[in-house]
Design a protein around this motif. Structure first.
Motif, PDB file in Angstrom:
ATOM      1  N   GLN A 200      -7.322   0.351   1.776  1.00 20.08           N
ATOM      2  CA  GLN A 200      -8.051  -0.658   2.798  1.00 20.08           C
ATOM      3  C   GLN A 200      -9.445  -0.689   2.364  1.00 20.08           C
ATOM      4  O   GLN A 200      -9.908  -1.695   2.403  1.00 20.08           O
ATOM      5  CB  GLN A 200      -8.097   0.072   4.177  1.00 20.08           C
TER       6      GLN A 200
ATOM      7  N   ASP B 236      -7.098   6.669  -2.029  1.00 19.52           N
ATOM      8  CA  ASP B 236      -6.184   5.781  -1.273  1.00 19.52           C
ATOM      9  C   ASP B 236      -7.363   4.562  -0.898  1.00 19.52           C
ATOM     10  O   ASP B 236      -7.999   4.750  -0.091  1.00 19.52           O
ATOM     11  CB  ASP B 236      -5.530   6.124  -0.106  1.00 19.52           C
TER      12      ASP B 236
ATOM     13  N   GLY C 161       0.815  -1.141   0.034  1.00 20.42           N
ATOM     14  CA  GLY C 161      -0.186  -0.022  -0.101  1.00 20.42           C
ATOM     15  C   GLY C 161       0.731   1.125   0.005  1.00 20.42           C
ATOM     16  O   GLY C 161       0.533   2.004  -0.822  1.00 20.42           O
ATOM     17  N   ALA C 162       1.761   1.242   0.728  1.00 21.18           N
ATOM     18  CA  ALA C 162       2.689   2.433   0.968  1.00 21.18           C
ATOM     19  C   ALA C 162       3.316   2.617  -0.508  1.00 21.18           C
ATOM     20  O   ALA C 162       3.245   3.847  -1.079  1.00 21.18           O
ATOM     21  CB  ALA C 162       3.932   2.197   1.832  1.00 21.18           C
TER      22      ALA C 162
ATOM     23  N   LYS D  26      -3.857  -4.055  -0.007  1.00 20.93           N
ATOM     24  CA  LYS D  26      -4.345  -4.945   1.221  1.00 20.93           C
ATOM     25  C   LYS D  26      -5.173  -6.162   0.552  1.00 20.93           C
ATOM     26  O   LYS D  26      -4.633  -7.315   0.358  1.00 20.93           O
ATOM     27  CB  LYS D  26      -5.211  -4.375   2.204  1.00 20.93           C
TER      28      LYS D  26
ATOM     29  N   PHE E  10      -4.364   8.293   6.606  1.00 30.74           N
ATOM     30  CA  PHE E  10      -3.187   7.293   6.950  1.00 30.74           C
ATOM     31  C   PHE E  10      -2.917   6.863   5.415  1.00 30.74           C
ATOM     32  O   PHE E  10      -3.802   6.118   4.729  1.00 30.74           O
ATOM     33  CB  PHE E  10      -3.311   6.230   7.872  1.00 30.74           C
TER      34      PHE E  10
HETATM   35  C1  LIG Z   1      -2.583  -0.399   5.326  1.00 25.72           C
HETATM   36  C2  LIG Z   1      -2.659   1.141   4.608  1.00 25.72           C
HETATM   37  C3  LIG Z   1      -1.844   1.621   3.836  1.00 25.72           C
HETATM   38  C4  LIG Z   1      -0.283   1.168   3.940  1.00 25.72           C
HETATM   39  O1  LIG Z   1      -0.132  -0.208   3.255  1.00 25.72           O
HETATM   40  P1  LIG Z   1       1.154  -1.028   3.584  1.00 25.72           P
HETATM   41  O2  LIG Z   1       0.819  -2.291   2.730  1.00 25.72           O
HETATM   42  O3  LIG Z   1       1.283  -1.460   4.991  1.00 25.72           O
HETATM   43  O4  LIG Z   1       2.182  -0.120   3.270  1.00 25.72           O
HETATM   44  C5  LIG Z   1      -1.727   2.804   2.955  1.00 25.72           C
HETATM   45  N1  LIG Z   1      -3.275   3.433   2.966  1.00 25.72           N
HETATM   46  C6  LIG Z   1      -4.233   2.898   3.580  1.00 25.72           C
HETATM   47  C7  LIG Z   1      -5.473   3.596   3.610  1.00 25.72           C
HETATM   48  C8  LIG Z   1      -4.060   1.818   4.465  1.00 25.72           C
HETATM   49  O5  LIG Z   1      -5.103   1.354   5.095  1.00 25.72           O
END
Ligand SMILES: *Cc1c(COP(=O)(O)O)cnc(C)c1O
Length: 402
Positions: free
Chosen positions: A230, A227, A107-108, A256, A142
């Motif tokens: 999640q 984003d 995700g990052a 995710k 986040f």
């Molecule tokens: C979990 C999450 C991230 C980060 O994902 P990673 O795979 O842990 O790097 C970024 N944005 C949102 C909205 C998330 O829930």
């Protein structure tokens, strides 16, 4: 504590970086909604590894597809063609609409790519570098732990100790359009949001707000970047969280749920902006390798075959209604229930750590989030009986809670 567990604790202490507060049990096996620890104790997994294992654990079709692909071709870098990335992109495009994809591993990384897109867009728009690069994100957002992600995440607990961060971020308040519009200036290039904020406690943007944001972006030639790491891939009962608002963004980050537990992330960019990434501007050695893409393809195949989007939408409504009923009965403990589909949060009146530990003891795994929230994220194919068992454990635990 049995000897195996105590040995493992010693190994953790000696070798694993202490950046996680780990729970006091050791998981060794999973099947469907169930996981087992090393003492044989069974748990209902209503955390799905933070919205990851949407098909439950070790879905037989998903496992078989990964096993078969592992014997064919696992990795070869994106300097060569292989069949899986365009196959996966074609399937995802049924949900995103026309545009192009880049595959990565998390995700990052997907979010980092969105931020790079905003920079390229600004450079293109201004005709020079370093002039137009401002991004308006959201308070309590986040977006991950890289420098770009942290810079877009205005939370003290995430940023502390790592400053200085990336320049150019400001933050509005979700569901308050004016707090975003007032921050736009001639150097702004993008608005950046989670349709529902996950880590901060399942805090949804309402449809009217998202529609207003879409309009703002159109009026000011800003990218609308979402984003969906999640919220995406079915978690809310629609493939993407934004679909509930009837809007279309310009770029989307996902991860995710995409691989069902195998690491893969992706971004989608609308055709109009996809050309900003030219050869050499971005890359990922592992990103979208044949094995990762196969895992994601098989997640989408199972979701289609088993009609899981409909299942999550319908059953999610019922589950939310049941949680709201508990909230009514236990008003001394529960403030409110938020979210939709299987992206549900119980907002507790105080820190839920004890409550969550009590749930563990009774065999129910949930995940904490900001704003005193207990996340209820079952797998998409959870049975009605398993939901009832989880509700029984929740009720019993609430009853015993002081
Ligand atoms: C979990 C999450 C991230 C980060 O994902 P990673 O795979 O842990 O790097 C970024 N944005 C949102 C909205 C998330 O829930």
């Amino acid at each position: 504590m049995n000897t195996q567990t105590s040995n493992l604790t010693t190994l953790y202490d000696k070798y694993i970086l202490g950046n996680y507060p780990v729970a006091p049990f050791t998981l060794v096996k999973g099947q469907g909604t169930l996981v087992w620890d090393d003492t044989g104790k069974e748990y209902l997994d209503f955390g799905t590894g933070i919205a990851v294992t949407g098909l439950g654990h070790c879905h037989p079709y998903w496992v078989k597809r990964i096993q078969d692909q592992a014997t064919e071709l696992i990795h070869c870098t994106n300097l060569y063609r292989f069949p899986q990335p365009p196959q996966l992109a074609e399937k995802l495009a049924k949900y995103t609409g026309p545009g192009k994809f880049f595959f990565c591993n998390s995700g990052a990384e997907a979010n980092e790519t969105l931020i790079k897109l905003a920079r390229l867009y600004g450079t293109d728009k201004a005709g020079e570098e370093g002039k137009s690069y401002k991004i308006i994100g959201a308070e309590n957002a986040f977006h991950g732990r890289t420098f770009g992600g942290m810079s877009a995440t205005p939370l003290e607990k995430i940023q502390k100790g790592f400053r200085p961060l990336l320049d150019g971020f400001s933050f509005g308040e979700i569901n308050n359009l004016e707090s975003f519009s007032s921050k736009i200036d001639e150097h702004t290039v993008a608005i950046y949001l989670e349709p529902t904020q996950g880590e901060s406690g399942v805090l949804p943007c309402n449809a009217e707000f998202l529609q207003g944001i879409r309009k703002l972006c159109d009026e000011h030639n800003l990218l609308l970047m979402l984003d969906e790491v999640q919220t995406g891939v079915g978690r809310t009962g629609r493939f993407f969280g934004y679909e509930h608002a009837g809007i279309v963004p310009d770029a989307i980050a996902m991860a995710k749920g995409l691989g069902g537990g195998f690491p893969i992330g992706a971004i989608w960019i609308a055709d109009k902006y996809a050309g900003l990434f030219t050869p050499g501007t971005h890359g990922s050695t592992y990103g979208g390798n044949p094995l990762a893409c196969t895992a994601a393809l098989s997640v989408l195949e199972v979701m289609e075959k088993e009609n899981l989007l409909e299942r999550v939408a319908e059953s999610g409504d019922k589950l939310k209604a049941s949680l709201c009923k508990l909230a009514d009965e236990y008003q001394q403990h529960i403030a409110e229930v938020r979210g939709q589909g299987y992206l549900l949060g119980i907002g507790m009146k105080k820190d839920p750590t004890d409550f969550i530990n009590n749930l563990f003891e009774k065999g129910l795994i949930t995940v904490p989030a900001g704003a005193n929230t207990v996340r209820i994220y079952p797998p998409f194919n959870v049975s009605d009986n398993e939901i009832q068992s989880a509700l029984d454990i929740l009720e019993q635990t609430l009853k015993e809670l002081k």
